[in-house]
Every structure is written in structure tokens, then in C-alpha cells.
Design a protein around this motif. Sequence first.
Motif, mmCIF file in Angstrom:
data_model
loop_
_atom_site.group_PDB
_atom_site.id
_atom_site.type_symbol
_atom_site.label_atom_id
_atom_site.label_comp_id
_atom_site.label_asym_id
_atom_site.label_seq_id
_atom_site.Cartn_x
_atom_site.Cartn_y
_atom_site.Cartn_z
ATOM 1 N N GLY A 203 38.125 40.144 26.726
ATOM 2 C CA GLY A 203 38.050 39.293 27.993
ATOM 3 C C GLY A 203 39.433 38.949 28.297
ATOM 4 N N GLY A 204 39.830 38.120 29.321
ATOM 5 C CA GLY A 204 40.939 37.685 29.899
ATOM 6 C C GLY A 204 41.773 37.271 28.605
ATOM 7 N N ASP A 205 43.065 37.814 28.455
ATOM 8 C CA ASP A 205 43.815 37.627 27.702
ATOM 9 C C ASP A 205 44.319 36.028 27.569
ATOM 10 O OD1 ASP A 205 45.372 38.462 29.702
ATOM 11 O OD2 ASP A 205 47.086 37.798 28.420
ATOM 12 N N ARG A 267 37.953 44.321 29.429
ATOM 13 C CA ARG A 267 36.716 43.856 29.747
ATOM 14 C C ARG A 267 35.752 45.402 29.882
ATOM 15 N NH1 ARG A 267 37.291 38.815 31.633
ATOM 16 N NH2 ARG A 267 39.134 38.664 32.862
ATOM 17 N N CYS A 268 34.840 45.626 28.735
ATOM 18 C CA CYS A 268 34.384 47.036 28.198
ATOM 19 C C CYS A 268 32.935 46.999 28.786
ATOM 20 C CB CYS A 268 34.499 46.844 26.985
ATOM 21 S SG CYS A 268 33.543 48.419 26.120
ATOM 22 N N LYS A 269 32.675 47.835 29.731
ATOM 23 C CA LYS A 269 31.403 48.048 30.219
ATOM 24 C C LYS A 269 30.445 48.457 29.313
ATOM 25 C CE LYS A 269 31.973 48.707 35.294
ATOM 26 N NZ LYS A 269 32.723 49.358 36.062
ATOM 27 N N GLY A 297 36.351 34.675 25.501
ATOM 28 C CA GLY A 297 35.546 33.689 26.379
ATOM 29 C C GLY A 297 34.174 33.738 26.015
ATOM 30 N N ASP A 298 33.300 33.146 27.049
ATOM 31 C CA ASP A 298 31.909 32.919 26.828
ATOM 32 C C ASP A 298 31.478 34.521 26.731
ATOM 33 O OD1 ASP A 298 32.421 33.402 29.366
ATOM 34 O OD2 ASP A 298 30.823 32.294 30.285
ATOM 35 N N GLY A 299 31.759 35.286 27.579
ATOM 36 C CA GLY A 299 31.037 36.738 27.712
ATOM 37 C C GLY A 299 31.376 37.477 26.335
ATOM 38 N N SER A 300 32.736 37.437 25.784
ATOM 39 C CA SER A 300 32.786 38.045 24.657
ATOM 40 C C SER A 300 32.072 37.574 23.432
ATOM 41 C CB SER A 300 34.346 37.701 24.405
ATOM 42 O OG SER A 300 35.142 38.449 25.507
ATOM 43 N N LEU A 301 31.963 36.229 23.435
ATOM 44 C CA LEU A 301 31.087 35.697 22.181
ATOM 45 C C LEU A 301 29.704 35.953 22.122
ATOM 46 C CD1 LEU A 301 32.913 32.222 21.454
ATOM 47 C CD2 LEU A 301 33.518 34.562 21.150
HETATM 48 N N1 LIG Z 1 25.852 39.829 27.680
HETATM 49 C C1 LIG Z 1 26.897 40.703 27.184
HETATM 50 N N2 LIG Z 1 26.254 41.510 26.388
HETATM 51 C C2 LIG Z 1 27.119 42.503 25.534
HETATM 52 N N3 LIG Z 1 28.502 42.378 25.938
HETATM 53 C C3 LIG Z 1 29.020 41.411 26.726
HETATM 54 C C4 LIG Z 1 28.188 40.348 27.247
HETATM 55 N N4 LIG Z 1 28.923 39.628 27.998
HETATM 56 C C5 LIG Z 1 30.107 40.121 27.910
HETATM 57 N N5 LIG Z 1 30.122 41.247 26.992
HETATM 58 C C6 LIG Z 1 31.405 42.058 26.669
HETATM 59 O O1 LIG Z 1 32.480 41.139 26.619
HETATM 60 C C7 LIG Z 1 33.669 41.458 27.521
HETATM 61 C C8 LIG Z 1 34.451 40.235 27.973
HETATM 62 O O2 LIG Z 1 33.687 39.419 28.771
HETATM 63 P P1 LIG Z 1 34.068 38.657 30.058
HETATM 64 O O3 LIG Z 1 34.487 39.686 31.155
HETATM 65 O O4 LIG Z 1 32.856 37.895 30.618
HETATM 66 O O5 LIG Z 1 35.108 37.854 29.634
HETATM 67 P P2 LIG Z 1 34.912 36.274 28.753
HETATM 68 O O6 LIG Z 1 35.101 36.756 27.294
HETATM 69 O O7 LIG Z 1 34.217 35.495 29.294
HETATM 70 O O8 LIG Z 1 36.612 35.672 28.955
HETATM 71 P P3 LIG Z 1 37.114 35.321 30.400
HETATM 72 O O9 LIG Z 1 35.976 34.750 31.301
HETATM 73 O O10 LIG Z 1 37.965 33.996 29.654
HETATM 74 O O11 LIG Z 1 38.162 36.035 30.959
HETATM 75 C C9 LIG Z 1 32.742 42.195 28.415
HETATM 76 O O12 LIG Z 1 33.601 43.189 28.973
HETATM 77 C C10 LIG Z 1 31.682 42.924 27.512
HETATM 78 O O13 LIG Z 1 32.458 43.807 26.779
#
Ligand SMILES: Nc1ncnc2c1ncn2[C@@H]1O[C@H](COP(=O)(O)OP(=O)(O)OP(=O)(O)O)[C@@H](O)[C@H]1O
Length: 956
Positions: A203-205, A267-269, A297-301
Motif C-alpha cells: 500500500g502507500g509507504d 498497489r498490486c492488481k 493499510g486496511d487494503g493490504s491487511l
Molecule cells: N480485498 C482485497 N483482496 C486482495 N488483495 C487486496 C485487497 N485489498 C487490497 N489488496 C492488496 O493490497 C494492496 C494495497 O491495498 P490499498 O491500495 O488499499 O492500500 P492500503 O494497504 O490500504 O494502504 P493505504 O491506504 O494506507 O495506502 C492492493 O494493491 C492489493 O494488492
Amino acid sequence: MSVIEGLSHIVLTTSSVEKYESTVQFYSLFGYQPISQVGSRVLSNEVSQFLPREEKVLHLFGKPPTQDITIRIVLTTNANEKEPLPEEKDWRLEQSSLVSATKNIVDVESILESINLKYQKYTYPNESDSLVAPLSADLVHTEIYTHDPLNNLITFTNKPIPISKSIYPIKPISPIKQQDISSSNISTEPKTKKKRIGMLTSGGDSPGMNAAVRAVVRVAISRGCDVYAIYEGYEGLVNGGDMIKKFGWADVRGYLAIGGTLIGSARCKAFREREGRLNSAYNMVKNGIDALIVCGGDGSLTGADVLRSEWPGLLDELIKEGRITAEEAAPHKHLTVVGLVGSIDNDMSSTDITIGAVSSLHRICEAVDSISATALSHSRAFVIEVMGRNCGWLALMAAVSTGADFVFIPERPPASDDWESEMCEILNKHRKLGKRKTIVIVAEGAIDKNLKPIKADYIKELLSNRMKLDTRVTTLGHTQRGGKPCSFDRNLATLQGVEAVHAVLRATSDTPSPMIGVRQNKITCEPLMKAVGLTRQVAEAISRKDFRRAMELRDPEFSEDYAAYIETTIVNDETLSKNKCLRIGILHIGAPAGGMNPATRAVVRYSLNHGHTPVAVYNGFDGLLQDNLRELSWLDVDGWAAKGGSELGTHKIIVSDLDIGMIAYQLQKHRINSLLLIGGFEAYSSLVELNNYRNQYPAFCIPMVCLPATISNNVPGTDFSLGSDTSLNAIVESCDAIKQSASASRRRVFVVEVQGGQSGYLAVLAGLAVGATNVYTPEEGVSLKKLQLDINHLIRRYGEDKQGTSSGRLVLRNECASETYTTDVIANIFKSEGRGLFDSRTSVLGHIQQGGAPSPTDRIRATRLAVRCVKFLEQYTSHPSSSEKVVFPSIYTNTKDSAAVIGIDGAQVIFTPVADLLSETDMKYRKGKKAWWINIKELVEILSKWGKFILSFLLI
Ligand SMILES: Nc1ncnc2c1ncn2[C@@H]1O[C@H](COP(=O)(O)OP(=O)(O)OP(=O)(O)O)[C@@H](O)[C@H]1O
Ligand SMILES: O=P(O)(O)OC[C@H]1O[C@](O)(CO)[C@@H](O)[C@@H]1O
Ligand SMILES: [Mg+2]
């Protein structure tokens, strides 16, 4: 038992005769022989209670490579008893143990069975890594954890070398050459499988991610695991190959001070798709990784938890596709996932703060402080956009810290439909008061109450067109994510990284994936998906326009800070003339500390908004006696949110140095009916005195509060004093520069002297943040024996370094750690004992440690605590003086509670009557008797490769 390697002499104390006898018996069972006895219990009455009444000395003869060991078991009245070890806990996670090597682990077990003593037994495959020396045979090794009758943890192991390779015996030869003590004979290749942890940042560093990686790598290695860095977040997991790399101890050297993430983030699609996660599972199995620590962040977790929930299905699919065999899959049945929250937004629920948010706030404050200077010069308005999509934490805290005139955050949109007019009216009012600059902070995700985004350019138009202000927009953008991590983030990330490894070791297939957080200043471990769920609820509440719920879901301090911001920034004329009840005397006492001015600003603003009269007393009590007082106005304190030092002037003179009667007289003369003392131990002891004299001088029968402000963080009644965070950052900045010099000069140890008086707080916390090799504190003192161990350690560490690599090291010494072993003496001893392997220098940081501008944390604490102080004083406005005899003060109270110290307890604000704090105070050494941070010193040592355990003896 201490945690010092190579210890040959241990002293155990107890006050219980029964425990004394059973401890002697316990050690005798394992081959110790009594060699002498001193004193006799019969004589106990004649012996001072501080002297041992009786002691037995037991000795065990070691066989190479182990050493002889002597244990003194002392029966005394002032024994240092330990709490029993919690049975439900994994005793491997305890911080210290006496480790005993034995060839006969079976016998140990039968002895423990025979005496019916609880123990924990762990069996491992043969293992080796860069810390643990390899086994020669293909034996399984066993560890048995138990405790002696005094609750000291004892470990029995049949590993030939039971602890880290850093403990191998040193034979100093003159001159010491690197190759003589290199560890080249110790294999770093694993022979058999052991716990392998993958670590990635995603996610965002955020600043502090590197500190988390460093802690995970080092603690995992010292817990006997392998660690793999996975590069570029989930990209590395999906692609495998070179993007997954085993890390050793030295791979994370220098990580603490560097912003961003050195192992990359993305941010990995691909990872969002099952196909991507299938490849990830494949790469993990192929690399033998069975646990994943994700910092993001929440997405990564969420992504990590998705991987875990799909894991069995992914393995089946890989087997079906023939990409892995069932045998390969077998050891990986369960995936352990642990989350660390790294995000500058501080948007995660279930944790008070995320790694990187405070550093980002530093960047924002630096920028807004700079903009304020130019805004002031041109009498301009600036609209500053800060990051934060669904979270206004950065925007709000920046507004509090810089005293911005207006703030827009997503959780609390302006209440009115015509917020534009309301905003202009407030800003106009501030201009009419005489303000030459206008600062508006807007969060990236700010919205109005109908969810329409509020953008910086729109606000600019309003200010330019309606208010005719020369207005500029500054979007801070990614500068906010960059730069060095501040001291807080380094330490938070380190402590959380340690806990993440422990969580991996504790995890079972049934435990939900944990997220490491922090609440009330304590590291926590909570179900990850629960936290993610709550986080999502904030966005949902906002989308439903349920802003009350959105505020509730933030940590409790968020709402309080919002209210404090409004009360101290937006002038409220309705109450300006009301009440006039409190006439608050404000004094700065002791040495200057970051936060004194922001606190004074907040007191003045809040008081004026509530109809009170703030009276500045310049130069402390000395100024009071000189009639050096003045009522402060709203504008007088403008800009003080960002000012360091003390605008009122501090004075070290305390009440007991002065004529107490004159102090009472002056307070009466100036009609001071409430008192706020902002300062360190001098302010505290002044309050003690004033309280003591209440029965003689009615002038002191007013509500009085001490707001601790000192870099030393030594005032009883609070976990943190104002200024301590500013100081830590100043020390860390200097130490980074010193370390750079030490590394550039190669093989130099700097002995850096830090302030703190008799409190080792600054030394220990700064030591953790800069990666010091060791820390000398007044609490522990310095001895020749300790210096010898430190020298051995430095010799070993320099011996292990690759030739020509940067290897500057720091040792932090508190100014009062020892009268004998001064900074110069220690540096000279190091220099002479280094014998060419390393050199040494000193650096005395001095008053630089008071810092320049206060840190954002100190500004925020100052504002919150100052507002609480006035509220505390306000409680007594309903106690006006009624006695006919008493002319002054107009408010009369002599209750115990009305003379108090405000403090931070975890994250809560508390008031403790000063009378109740006396029993917790060490008046001689000017500090509280308890120090919450004391055990952190041990972590500094672990992270500088001290190794955790004592190599003691070869048993039976
Ligand atoms: N629901 C999901 N299922 C699988 N992988 C996910 C999911 N959500 C996020 N990810 C993975 O986590 C990466 C980072 O998520 P995101 O871009 O939401 O950032 P983040 O971890 O929330 O950090 P921040 O919001 O602080 O930048 C995504 O690019 C993806 O690879
Ligand atoms: O760097 P990127 O991918 O443009 O992301 C920017 C976003 O990341 C964050 O910095 C952290 O989540 C947000 O504040 C911001 O909206
Ligand atoms: Mg996110």
C-alpha cells in the motif's frame, strides 16, 4: 536474574525462609554444591534490615565450552521477589532466562517430574541460522522451560551451544584483528526446515516501515526463525524469484533512520485476483515460507487475510495442477498471517495510531510553519491540502498543531448548508482581531454534509472573492509520506515488529489472524478482520451521512482534540465578557521544554472563550515577586502553537527557595484565584510546597494544577511530560548525524551523552530509536564488570563486520549514569580496549536536546492537557470564598483534590492530587519511583545482538 551473557555469579534474594531453603534444594538437585554460608538467621534481629541476614553460596563446575557458575542465595528483608510465570503463556517469549546446557535432557525431565514442578517442553528439528550455531549430529533438540522457587525462568537445552553464536568465547589477543574473531567458521546455511517468516510492506509507504522490517528480521532471527523479505509488496509474492530474499542480521543495518520502505511497496492488481494469490501460494511453498507479516493499510491487511482464508484451497489447486507435490504442501497446511498497520492516514480502527502517521504530521507541520512565515509577511491566506482519503486525522492534528484558522475533515463536515458564509465570518473575525495571516487546512477527502467534496481551489475562490484576501493553494502531496521517521514511529514500529514475531510464534491454526496495534500506550494484538471491518464502517457511516457514528468510530482522543481545536482557535464573542470568574496565574518553572508555549496559548484561548482572565507571570516565581505579571489577550498568543522554548520565561527558583509569605501576598495582591504551573520537577515540588502551606496561607487555598513539562520525563503522575517528545526527536536527529559520521570514519564508537537528570527515559527511548549498541542509565548505573561485557560485545560486533563496511556504533550515556564512569572515561576505556579494532569519540548533546520548534505530539498533548487544566480549575468556580474572615481568594478550596498534577495514563488524561503522589516520588533523585519504560532497555540490547540468554553451565 539479569540478562547478561557469560555471567558467572548470580545473586538470588528472598525474604521467605521457606523459599530460601527450597531454592537451595532446587539448585542442589542439578549438581550445585554448597561451598559456604554467611550469617545466621538467629542473629537476624541484630542485623540492619538492609543487610543480608543469611546467605548460602552454591557452586557448579563447568566443562568447556561452558564456565563455572556461582549462585548466592540470600535471605534478606529487602528481597526483589518476582511474580510467578503465567502458566498459560509460552515461556519461550519471556525476556530473560538462565540457560543450562545439558547432554541429559531426559534426566532433567525426570527430576522435574519427581518434584512435581510445572515445565514446558519444546522439541525442534535440528537447526542452524546466523545466530544459532549448527548442530553436528542430526539430533532433534529439546528445550525445557521451568522456574526455580523464586520464579526465575530456567531453560534446559540439549543443544551443544544453547544460545546465539555471539556468545562464543572471546580470547582477546593484542592487537585484535578482524579475522581472529570473525564468524566464518559458523555455517549460515540451514540444514533442516525451521519456521520461515515472509515480511512485506504494501500500500502507500509510510515512515517507520523500515524500522518494522528491522525489528521483525532481528527478533525472528534471535528466536531461531528464518526471515524472507518480499520485495514490492504483493508483487514480490506473486512473482517470486529474486523478489523473495532471505535476510540476515546485517541486511537491515541502518534501516531505522530511513523513510519509505527499502524493500519496496506497490498497489498490486494481480493479488486482488485468485490467480495472483495462487502464484503467491506457490512461491511461498517453494520458499518454505509458512508465516507472513504484512505491514500496510486496511487494503493490504485484507489481502493478507483473503490469502489465509483461501490457503487450503490454493494448496489443493497447486497439487492438482502438479505445480507442487503433496509432500511439499504437507508442512504448510496452515498459513499464519500477522498484520502491522503502516499508513500515514491513521485510518485503522482498533489501534490508536498507525506506523507513519506521526512522521507525516511532522512533515505537514514543518510545511505549515514555513508557509505561516511567508503568509504573515504578505498578510496572505493559504489553503493547504493534506492527505487522508476517508480520514481527517492528519488534517485535524495539523490544524491543532499549527493553530490553523479553519479545518475541513471528512468525519465532521460543516454543520450548516451555507458553510461558506460561516467560514468567511469566522476568518473575518480573526482578521479583525489583528491577525495578518489566514491558514485553512483541508483534508484530501473533505466533504460537505451532503457528501459533496470540498476542494482547496473552491475555498481559495471564496477567500479571494468574498474576503478579498490574497490567497494561494499549496497541495503538500507526497512530501507528506517522505522523509525520515520521527522517534515515535521508529519506536512504535520496533515494538510492534517484536510483537508481530511473537504473534507468529504463538499462532495456532484456530487463532484468527492478528493485527498488532497500540492502545493506551500498550502494544496490542487484536483480530485483524475485526479491525478492518470497523475501519470500513467509518467510510460506510460517512456515506450514510451518519457523521456522529463516524466520529465515534475514531479513537476517543479524536473528538476531544476536535473540540479542543475549536475552543482554542475560533473566537467565541458570546462568552468573551461572561463569567470573569477565574483569574488564572500561569507560570513556567524549571528548564524550557517544547510544549510550554502551545499549552499557554491553549489556556489563554480557552479561558478567554469561557470568560476567564489568563494572567501571565513572567520568569516564574521570581517574576511573581517582582510584580512581573500581565493579562494576556487572544492575539498575544497567536503563533505560540509552533513556538519552542518559553515565551513567559522560565526560572528554576522554586517556592522553597523564596519567602513563602511574599508569594502568598503577591497572589492576593494580583487577585490570582487559580494557578497553573507548567514545568518539570521544580513545578511539581513547588506545588507540593504550596499545598503544604495551605493551612497557613489562604492565598494557596485556590485550585492549583501542575502541567508537567520537562524533557526528562521525570514528573510523577504522568507517563509523558510535555517536551519529552520534542527532545527525543532532537536527540534522534543529532544521533543520526553522529552515526553517519561514525560509519563514514569506519569502526568508531561514539559515546553520546544525553540529558535527563536522574531519569534514563531519554537515553533508553532514544537508544531504541537510533539503534544504540547500549545505553547507560542512572537506574542501572555503570560498573567495571558491565563495561567489560560491553567491550566484549563491541569486539564481537566489530569482529563480525565485513571488512570495509560502514560500522559506526553509538552508546548512549545519561548524564547522571555514573559519577566515576563519565562520558570521557568510558570513551577512553573503549578506545584503549578496542586496540585498533575500533576507535571511540564522545559527543555531549547539551541544550540542543531542548529542541527548536515543539514536535507535533507535544503541541497536541499541550493543547489537550491545557484545555483539561482549565476545565479542572473551572470545577471550583462554584466554591467562592464564603468565610467572612477570608478576604482572598475569591475562590476558596482546600480539598486534597484541588491541588493536582495532570497526567497521561496510557492515553487517558488523569488528575492526581499532589498529596497522593508523594509516596510515589523519589524526592532525592527527583523522579517517580515507577518508570513504565524501564524494560525497553532490554530490547535495545536484543536488537543490537546481545543475545538474550545467559550461557551458564554444562549440567549433569
Ligand atoms: N480485498 C482485497 N483482496 C486482495 N488483495 C487486496 C485487497 N485489498 C487490497 N489488496 C492488496 O493490497 C494492496 C494495497 O491495498 P490499498 O491500495 O488499499 O492500500 P492500503 O494497504 O490500504 O494502504 P493505504 O491506504 O494506507 O495506502 C492492493 O494493491 C492489493 O494488492
Ligand atoms: O501514492 P498514491 O498511490 O497516489 O496514494 C495516495 C494515497 O495514499 C495515502 O497516502 C495513504 O493511504 C493517502 O493519504 C493518499 O490518498
Ligand atoms: Mg487504505
